[in-house]
Write a protein that holds these residues in place. Structure first.
Motif, short mmCIF file in Angstrom:
data_model
loop_
_atom_site.label_atom_id
_atom_site.label_comp_id
_atom_site.label_asym_id
_atom_site.label_seq_id
_atom_site.Cartn_x
_atom_site.Cartn_y
_atom_site.Cartn_z
N ALA A 31 106.09 8.85 40.16
CA ALA A 31 106.11 8.29 38.80
C ALA A 31 107.29 8.85 38.00
N GLU A 32 107.59 10.12 38.18
CA GLU A 32 108.75 10.71 37.50
C GLU A 32 110.05 10.10 38.00
N LEU A 33 110.12 9.85 39.29
CA LEU A 33 111.30 9.19 39.85
C LEU A 33 111.45 7.77 39.31
N LEU A 34 110.33 7.06 39.18
CA LEU A 34 110.34 5.72 38.60
C LEU A 34 110.80 5.77 37.14
N SER A 35 110.33 6.74 36.40
CA SER A 35 110.73 6.89 35.00
C SER A 35 112.24 7.13 34.89
N ALA A 36 112.76 7.99 35.74
CA ALA A 36 114.21 8.26 35.73
C ALA A 36 115.00 7.00 36.10
N THR A 37 114.48 6.24 37.04
CA THR A 37 115.12 4.99 37.44
C THR A 37 115.14 4.00 36.28
N LEU A 55 116.09 -3.31 42.48
CA LEU A 55 115.45 -3.36 43.79
C LEU A 55 114.85 -1.99 44.14
N ASP A 56 115.58 -0.93 43.84
CA ASP A 56 115.05 0.42 44.05
C ASP A 56 113.77 0.62 43.25
#
Length: 77
Positions: A31-37, A55-56
Motif C-alpha cells: 500500500a505504501e508503494l502504491l501511495s508513492a506511485t 500500468l505499474d
C-alpha cells in the motif's frame, strides 16, 4: 502456461512474505508503494512515462488484491 507459472511464483512469493512478516505488514508495504506511485504519477508530464506508471499502478493494485485474498493453508506452512 506462462501466466499459470507466473501466478504460482507470485503465490509462492506472497506465502514467503506473509510467513516471514505477517499479512498486515505485507499489505501495508504494498500500500505504501502504491501511495508513492500515485504521488509520482501526479508529477509526470511525459505521456509514455505516465502510461508506464499507470500500468505499474494497476499491477500493484492487483498484487494487493491477491494478498488480501491469500489464504494460508497447511501446504504453505
Amino acid at each position: 502456461m506462462a501466466t499459470a507459472v507466473g501466478g504460482a511464483a507470485l503465490g509462492s512469493l506472497f506465502a514467503k512474505q506473509i510467513r516471514r512478516h505477517g499479512k498486515a505488514v505485507v499489505l501495508k508495504s504494498y500500500a505504501e508503494l502504491l501511495s508513492a506511485t500515485n504521488k509520482a504519477i501526479k508529477k509526470i508530464n511525459d505521456p509514455l512515462e505516465l502510461e508506464r506508471m499507470e500500468l505499474d499502478r494497476l499491477v500493484l493494485i492487483d498484487l494487493i488484491d491477491e494478498i488480501r485474498n491469500y489464504e494460508e493453508t497447511e501446504e504453505d506452512g
